[in-house]
Structure formats: C-alpha cells, structure tokens
Design a protein around this motif. Structure first.
Motif, PDB file in Angstrom:
ATOM      1  N   ALA A   1     100.915  50.539  34.588  1.00  0.00           N
ATOM      2  CA  ALA A   1     100.425  50.487  33.244  1.00  0.00           C
ATOM      3  C   ALA A   1      99.127  49.661  32.995  1.00  0.00           C
ATOM      4  O   ALA A   1      98.559  49.987  32.233  1.00  0.00           O
ATOM      5  CB  ALA A   1     101.659  49.841  32.248  1.00  0.00           C
ATOM      6  N   ASP A   2      99.163  48.322  33.751  1.00  0.00           N
ATOM      7  CA  ASP A   2      97.902  47.720  33.469  1.00  0.00           C
ATOM      8  C   ASP A   2      96.523  48.399  34.042  1.00  0.00           C
ATOM      9  O   ASP A   2      96.516  48.548  35.114  1.00  0.00           O
ATOM     10  CB  ASP A   2      98.224  46.248  34.460  1.00  0.00           C
ATOM     11  CG  ASP A   2      97.237  45.558  34.564  1.00  0.00           C
ATOM     12  OD1 ASP A   2      96.016  45.654  33.878  1.00  0.00           O
ATOM     13  OD2 ASP A   2      97.033  44.276  34.952  1.00  0.00           O
TER      14      ASP A   2
ATOM     15  N   TYR B   1      99.685  56.887  41.180  1.00  0.00           N
ATOM     16  CA  TYR B   1      99.812  56.061  40.118  1.00  0.00           C
ATOM     17  C   TYR B   1     100.126  54.561  40.433  1.00  0.00           C
ATOM     18  O   TYR B   1     101.183  54.356  40.855  1.00  0.00           O
ATOM     19  CB  TYR B   1     100.858  56.575  38.892  1.00  0.00           C
ATOM     20  CG  TYR B   1     101.089  55.774  37.660  1.00  0.00           C
ATOM     21  CD1 TYR B   1      99.972  55.777  36.862  1.00  0.00           C
ATOM     22  CD2 TYR B   1     102.139  55.014  37.768  1.00  0.00           C
ATOM     23  CE1 TYR B   1     100.193  55.109  35.584  1.00  0.00           C
ATOM     24  CE2 TYR B   1     102.505  54.429  36.263  1.00  0.00           C
ATOM     25  CZ  TYR B   1     101.314  54.219  35.445  1.00  0.00           C
ATOM     26  OH  TYR B   1     101.599  53.536  34.287  1.00  0.00           O
TER      27      TYR B   1
ATOM     28  N   ASP C   1      93.220  57.597  24.151  1.00  0.00           N
ATOM     29  CA  ASP C   1      94.245  57.112  25.234  1.00  0.00           C
ATOM     30  C   ASP C   1      93.187  56.998  26.474  1.00  0.00           C
ATOM     31  O   ASP C   1      92.125  57.738  26.707  1.00  0.00           O
ATOM     32  CB  ASP C   1      95.015  58.288  25.537  1.00  0.00           C
ATOM     33  CG  ASP C   1      96.052  58.431  24.655  1.00  0.00           C
ATOM     34  OD1 ASP C   1      96.535  57.510  23.832  1.00  0.00           O
ATOM     35  OD2 ASP C   1      96.460  59.603  24.490  1.00  0.00           O
TER      36      ASP C   1
ATOM     37  N   SER D   1      95.599  53.680  36.943  1.00  0.00           N
ATOM     38  CA  SER D   1      96.238  52.973  36.413  1.00  0.00           C
ATOM     39  C   SER D   1      96.106  52.908  34.551  1.00  0.00           C
ATOM     40  O   SER D   1      94.912  53.165  34.075  1.00  0.00           O
ATOM     41  CB  SER D   1      96.373  51.330  36.621  1.00  0.00           C
ATOM     42  OG  SER D   1      94.966  51.030  36.608  1.00  0.00           O
TER      43      SER D   1
ATOM     44  N   PRO E   1      98.857  53.733  31.020  1.00  0.00           N
ATOM     45  CA  PRO E   1     100.095  54.440  30.285  1.00  0.00           C
ATOM     46  C   PRO E   1     100.452  55.591  31.410  1.00  0.00           C
ATOM     47  O   PRO E   1      99.689  56.668  31.420  1.00  0.00           O
ATOM     48  CB  PRO E   1      99.710  54.976  28.956  1.00  0.00           C
ATOM     49  CG  PRO E   1      98.557  53.964  28.602  1.00  0.00           C
ATOM     50  CD  PRO E   1      97.560  53.970  29.822  1.00  0.00           C
ATOM     51  N   ARG E   2     101.733  55.549  31.628  1.00  0.00           N
ATOM     52  CA  ARG E   2     102.429  56.568  32.564  1.00  0.00           C
ATOM     53  C   ARG E   2     102.342  57.733  31.928  1.00  0.00           C
ATOM     54  O   ARG E   2     101.840  58.716  32.580  1.00  0.00           O
ATOM     55  CB  ARG E   2     103.660  56.217  32.867  1.00  0.00           C
ATOM     56  CG  ARG E   2     104.583  57.024  33.874  1.00  0.00           C
ATOM     57  CD  ARG E   2     104.434  56.936  35.114  1.00  0.00           C
ATOM     58  NE  ARG E   2     104.147  58.134  36.089  1.00  0.00           N
ATOM     59  CZ  ARG E   2     104.331  58.240  37.405  1.00  0.00           C
ATOM     60  NH1 ARG E   2     104.687  57.157  37.954  1.00  0.00           N
ATOM     61  NH2 ARG E   2     104.289  59.476  37.669  1.00  0.00           N
ATOM     62  N   GLU E   3     102.452  57.956  30.609  1.00  0.00           N
ATOM     63  CA  GLU E   3     102.454  59.247  30.065  1.00  0.00           C
ATOM     64  C   GLU E   3     101.220  59.958  29.949  1.00  0.00           C
ATOM     65  O   GLU E   3     100.960  61.071  30.018  1.00  0.00           O
ATOM     66  CB  GLU E   3     103.095  59.135  28.537  1.00  0.00           C
ATOM     67  CG  GLU E   3     102.237  58.408  27.590  1.00  0.00           C
ATOM     68  CD  GLU E   3     102.769  56.707  27.853  1.00  0.00           C
ATOM     69  OE1 GLU E   3     103.200  56.306  28.658  1.00  0.00           O
ATOM     70  OE2 GLU E   3     102.515  56.069  26.694  1.00  0.00           O
TER      71      GLU E   3
END
Ligand code: FVH
Length: 295
Positions: free
Chosen positions: A163-164, A160, A116, A139, A141-143
């Motif tokens: 996602a990019d 935050y 990740d 920046s 994935p939010r999770e």
C-alpha cells in the motif's frame, strides 16, 4: 475504477518506454489517447489509430485512466500541475522513475485532487513490453491496483508490492543498485585484465560463468542477514575477506581501484569494530537503515 479488456487509456510521455506502452495498448485493442510535450513523437501511434491531441487538458479528460511515463518526478508536475484538477474521480498510474519519497509526494498530491494514484516501476526495456518477461512493480491502494490490473497486465508481469506508494520505486532502485555495482565490479575487473592486454570481450567470457555461479551465494548471505548471527559456521570471515591485496594490485597496474576499494572500506569498518572473525555478510550492518544507530 474497474477496467476491462477494452477500457480507454491515456498515455502521457512518448519517449522510448511510453511509446512501447501505448503501442501495446493499441495492439490489445484499447482505445488509446496519447500526449507528448513534443507533439511530433505521437505521429506513428496516431497513424495506428491513437487519438493524439496536442493539448494535455484534452488528453487527460479523454479517459478516466491516465498513465504517465515521463522523464522524472519534476516532469510529472510540470506536465500535470495545470490539469490535475480536471482528473478528479479518475486514476493516475505513474510509471516514471522516481525516488520512494517522490512517489509518496505524488500520491499525496493526487489524493488532494481526488485522484486515485498507483505508482509503478518498470523492470524491463521497451522491446520487452507486451511480453511476460517485462516485470512491472506496483504500489499504492490494493483496490486501485486490482481495478486497473486488466490494463496493467497488457504490458507484462504485474507484481503488487504493498500500500505504501513508495515501495515499487524502493524495490526497483534496490535491484538497480545491485545491478549497477555488479557491473561496476565487472568493468573494474576488465580494466585490471586490460592492463595486461586482455580485451574486455575476453574478460567477459571468463567473468560470466564465474560471476553467475557466485550469485548462488546471495541466498546464503541473505539467510545469515535475516538470522542476525554472523558467527554461524560456514561463512568466510571478514579477516579472510580483506581485499587490500586487490586494491594494491589494481594500483600497481595503474588501474583506479574505486569499486573494490569501496568494498574494502566496508570490510575495514567492521574489522575496526572488532568483528574480523565474523562473516563477510556482516558488512550489511554498515549499510542498513539507521546503521550508525543500530550497531
Ligand atoms: N527506457 C528504458 O529502458 C527504461 C526502463 C526502466 C524505466 N525507465 C523509465 O521510464 C521513464 C521514461 O523513459 P523513456 O525511456 O521513455 O525516456 P525518454 O525516451 O528519455 O523519454 C522521456 C519522455 O519524457 C518527456 N519529458 C521530459 N521532460 C519533460 C517535461 N519537463 N515535461 C513534459 N515531458 C517531459 C519527453 O518528452 P519530449 O522530450 O519528447 O518532449 C519524453 O516523452 C523514465 O522515468 C525512465 O527512468 C525507462
């Protein structure tokens, strides 16, 4: 991954910033492993309780959360290419300054190895780390951001940005672009005043309140840009904003006109296209993405 207030963390890169990040983690009670290409730089942190293996393979497998704060994009690959395969299932947070596309490349490369990836951009100096004044943009994935946030918040105020994975870098560099061109403008003004004997310190005393007050105009120009109508009343026109006299004055004083000449070039470009009666903010149209295509 989900982190807690005691999650173990590995920090790669112990320059001024990486050392500050690792130090804040130790202060907060995280089990911390550090690695640096030049091992001697780990001594102070090791004395405070950090594990400091000289082998990067040992460092990146010590904890599933790895933070990289290295010199540049190339140094991330030079450090991690040989060991990324051992990090599968873990999380890499890269706080090294890169371009947006370099961040996207690193995200894709990490994903290929089952890691990740979260990109970060630090808007702070090392002494600010560990205080709320330290702003860090993220920046990816939010999770992933949510999962490691308890650790990220040890360093400052976490934001935050989407996602990019390139966005944190993009917004960081956009802010720095504004800052550096503002400083270049200040130093050009100091050189003009300096040609008549004023010290830069004296000039700074005059420039600071003036330029600070002028920043109130950002919001006005931003509203015009976002509205897309450069003819709305209340704007200073491009014809009125012609800076040829400042360029000339600079040259007359023997001062290179670089920064102000660059602004004048943008103004002249819009005037040449017939927009002289429209507002100064219109130079945005010469700068924005796909500018030549759009206007
Ligand atoms: N310091 C600051 O105020 C700014 C604030 C904004 C964000 N930046 C970025 O943070 C990254 C690290 O900055 P730094 O201040 O820690 O930088 P240095 O003190 O110069 O340390 C650089 C570290 O990178 C290591 N390194 C360099 N090249 C390589 C390589 N090819 N392979 C492995 N490591 C490498 C270097 O190691 P060494 O020279 O001690 O062996 C340092 O640990 C940076 O992206 C800033 O833009 C900081």
């Amino acid at each position: 991954m989900t982190t807690t207030e005691s999650t173990g963390v590995t920090v790669l890169g112990l320059g001024a910033m990486g050392s500050a990040l690792a130090s804040a983690l130790l202060d907060a009670g995280h089990a911390t492993t550090v690695w640096n290409r030049t091992p001697a730089r780990a001594a102070d942190l090791a004395a405070r309780g950090a594990a400091a293996p000289s082998d990067i393979a040992e460092a990146v497998t010590a904890h599933p959360l790895v933070i990289a704060c290295l010199l540049d994009h190339a140094s991330v690959h030079q450090s991690l290419d040989a060991v990324i395969g051992t990090m599968r299932g873990g999380t890499l947070v890269n706080l090294t300054t890169t371009t947006p596309n370099e961040a996207r490349e690193l995200a894709a490369w990490a994903a290929e190895h089952g890691v990740d990836y979260l990109d970060g951009a630090i808007m702070a100096t090392p002494p600010m780390i560990g205080t709320t004044e330290a702003s860090i943009l993220y920046s990816g994935p939010r999770e992933v951001f949510d999962g490691v946030r308890p650790v990220l918040d040890r360093w400052g105020t976490s934001t935050y940005d989407g996602a990019d994975p390139g966005l944190a870098s993009l917004f960081d560099l956009a802010l720095l672009s504004g800052m550096y061109t503002m400083f270049a403008g200040f130093l050009h003004g100091a050189a003009m005043a300096g040609s008549a004997g004023m010290t830069a310190t004296e000039f700074a005393a005059r420039a600071t309140p003036f330029l600070s007050a002028m920043t109130a105009g950002f919001a006005h120009d931003a509203a015009v840009v976002d509205g897309g109508d450069y003819t709305v009343p209340g704007q200073q026109s491009l014809d009125f904003s012609d800076l040829s006299h400042i360029v000339r004055a600079s040259e007359e004083q023997g001062v290179a006109p670089g920064p102000v000449a660059a602004v004048q070039e943008l103004i002249s470009g819009q005037i040449a296209q017939g927009y002289g009666a429209e507002g100064f903010a219109r130079i945005y149209e010469s700068l924005r993405a796909d500018a030549e295509v759009a206007r």
